[in-house]
Design a protein around this motif. Sequence first.
Motif, mmCIF file in Angstrom:
data_model
loop_
_atom_site.group_PDB
_atom_site.id
_atom_site.type_symbol
_atom_site.label_atom_id
_atom_site.label_comp_id
_atom_site.label_asym_id
_atom_site.label_seq_id
_atom_site.Cartn_x
_atom_site.Cartn_y
_atom_site.Cartn_z
ATOM 1 N N PRO A 166 0.801 -1.234 0.000
ATOM 2 C CA PRO A 166 0.000 0.000 0.000
ATOM 3 C C PRO A 166 0.833 1.283 0.000
ATOM 4 O O PRO A 166 0.489 2.245 -0.691
ATOM 5 C CB PRO A 166 -0.835 -0.131 1.285
ATOM 6 N N ARG A 167 1.944 1.314 0.732
ATOM 7 C CA ARG A 167 2.770 2.522 0.771
ATOM 8 C C ARG A 167 3.401 2.786 -0.594
ATOM 9 O O ARG A 167 3.405 3.924 -1.077
ATOM 10 C CB ARG A 167 3.864 2.367 1.836
ATOM 11 N N GLN A 168 3.928 1.744 -1.215
ATOM 12 C CA GLN A 168 4.541 1.905 -2.523
ATOM 13 C C GLN A 168 3.503 2.274 -3.581
ATOM 14 O O GLN A 168 3.784 3.065 -4.486
ATOM 15 C CB GLN A 168 5.248 0.607 -2.921
ATOM 16 N N ARG A 169 2.308 1.711 -3.444
ATOM 17 C CA ARG A 169 1.237 2.023 -4.393
ATOM 18 C C ARG A 169 0.914 3.512 -4.376
ATOM 19 O O ARG A 169 0.781 4.155 -5.417
ATOM 20 C CB ARG A 169 -0.006 1.198 -4.051
ATOM 21 N N VAL A 170 0.815 4.069 -3.176
ATOM 22 C CA VAL A 170 0.533 5.502 -3.045
ATOM 23 C C VAL A 170 1.688 6.327 -3.612
ATOM 24 O O VAL A 170 1.472 7.321 -4.316
ATOM 25 C CB VAL A 170 0.266 5.868 -1.572
ATOM 26 N N ALA A 171 2.927 5.909 -3.335
ATOM 27 C CA ALA A 171 4.095 6.654 -3.826
ATOM 28 C C ALA A 171 4.139 6.667 -5.350
ATOM 29 O O ALA A 171 4.443 7.706 -5.967
ATOM 30 C CB ALA A 171 5.374 6.041 -3.262
ATOM 31 N N VAL A 172 3.836 5.545 -5.970
ATOM 32 C CA VAL A 172 3.834 5.474 -7.435
ATOM 33 C C VAL A 172 2.715 6.335 -8.004
ATOM 34 O O VAL A 172 2.908 7.064 -8.988
ATOM 35 C CB VAL A 172 3.716 4.014 -7.912
ATOM 36 N N ARG A 173 1.533 6.261 -7.409
ATOM 37 C CA ARG A 173 0.427 7.115 -7.866
ATOM 38 C C ARG A 173 0.817 8.580 -7.793
ATOM 39 O O ARG A 173 0.567 9.357 -8.734
ATOM 40 C CB ARG A 173 -0.819 6.879 -7.000
ATOM 41 N N ASN A 174 1.429 8.978 -6.688
ATOM 42 C CA ASN A 174 1.827 10.381 -6.524
ATOM 43 C C ASN A 174 2.864 10.785 -7.560
ATOM 44 O O ASN A 174 2.808 11.892 -8.116
ATOM 45 C CB ASN A 174 2.365 10.623 -5.118
ATOM 46 N N LEU A 175 3.828 9.897 -7.828
ATOM 47 C CA LEU A 175 4.864 10.194 -8.813
ATOM 48 C C LEU A 175 4.243 10.392 -10.194
ATOM 49 O O LEU A 175 4.589 11.351 -10.901
ATOM 50 C CB LEU A 175 5.896 9.068 -8.850
ATOM 51 N N ILE A 176 3.349 9.516 -10.592
ATOM 52 C CA ILE A 176 2.710 9.642 -11.901
ATOM 53 C C ILE A 176 1.958 10.968 -11.987
ATOM 54 O O ILE A 176 2.039 11.680 -12.996
ATOM 55 C CB ILE A 176 1.760 8.456 -12.153
ATOM 56 N N GLY A 177 1.245 11.319 -10.920
ATOM 57 C CA GLY A 177 0.521 12.583 -10.919
ATOM 58 C C GLY A 177 1.440 13.778 -11.026
ATOM 59 O O GLY A 177 1.131 14.757 -11.725
ATOM 60 N N GLU A 178 2.612 13.716 -10.384
ATOM 61 C CA GLU A 178 3.552 14.835 -10.391
ATOM 62 C C GLU A 178 4.197 15.045 -11.753
ATOM 63 O O GLU A 178 4.423 16.181 -12.177
ATOM 64 C CB GLU A 178 4.644 14.595 -9.344
ATOM 65 N N ILE A 179 4.546 13.969 -12.425
ATOM 66 C CA ILE A 179 5.325 14.100 -13.664
ATOM 67 C C ILE A 179 4.434 14.259 -14.895
ATOM 68 O O ILE A 179 4.935 14.550 -15.988
ATOM 69 C CB ILE A 179 6.240 12.880 -13.891
ATOM 70 N N ALA A 180 3.120 14.089 -14.739
ATOM 71 C CA ALA A 180 2.248 14.076 -15.912
ATOM 72 C C ALA A 180 2.383 15.353 -16.737
ATOM 73 O O ALA A 180 2.600 15.304 -17.944
ATOM 74 C CB ALA A 180 0.801 13.858 -15.483
ATOM 75 N N GLY A 181 2.268 16.507 -16.090
ATOM 76 C CA GLY A 181 2.443 17.774 -16.790
ATOM 77 C C GLY A 181 1.619 17.848 -18.063
ATOM 78 O O GLY A 181 0.404 17.687 -18.064
ATOM 79 N N GLU A 182 2.325 18.063 -19.188
ATOM 80 C CA GLU A 182 1.676 18.126 -20.498
ATOM 81 C C GLU A 182 1.732 16.774 -21.212
ATOM 82 O O GLU A 182 1.425 16.687 -22.404
ATOM 83 C CB GLU A 182 2.344 19.198 -21.358
ATOM 84 N N LYS A 183 2.116 15.737 -20.527
ATOM 85 C CA LYS A 183 2.236 14.419 -21.150
ATOM 86 C C LYS A 183 0.865 13.814 -21.442
ATOM 87 O O LYS A 183 -0.132 14.186 -20.835
ATOM 88 C CB LYS A 183 3.016 13.459 -20.252
#
Length: 218
Positions: A166-183
Amino acid sequence: MNALELRGLTKHYKDFILGPLDLTLPGGTICGLIGENGAGKSTLMNILTGNLRPTRGHVTLDGEDTVSMGEAFRRRLGYCPQQQALYPGFTGEQFLYYMASLQGMSREDAKRRMDWALARLDLTEAAGCPIRGWSGGMKQRLLLAQSLLHDPDILVLDEPTAGLDPRQRVAVRNLIGEIAGEKIVLLCTHVVQDVEFIARELILMNQGLAIRRGSPHA
């Protein structure tokens, strides 16, 4: 802004038909792709990443056919597969350097991006160890790391949180949200919670068709 467009996209198998699909995936939007096993999600992702050719229809990026673009399209694409087809004798660093070389990255750029990805995905300490000794969750994070190395415009992520705690799942979700930008981000998952907090849109597939599209909070 980049836009990936699917027009009349169809794939025929003996006992399955994908499509026809008409979808636009705009830049700056994380789209969650959800549906039961056999709904056509993997077939769609394999077409988007060039691993399968459609029976009919086409995919364009900013109006240009992605098949015709060839290598130019692949250099703008990051793909995180669910299948963990890794080289067990490689260390994590060796695997990432190898993947960076396939993208034509310089060793300096590869090192910089690799260090960033390993740190963000909590793999720095394990990076010098052979992959054969890694857990399934660590391998899944390594596959995500390689998809981010070249800072692609398009990210196709197939169950990127599979096997994570669960902790890693949240961290990965947050990372994807942060880097999305204009992607352009297409995130396929069986776990709605993985996309409901970061996706702007959900695409629900069933029996080869996109039957519904809308906000996860609608």
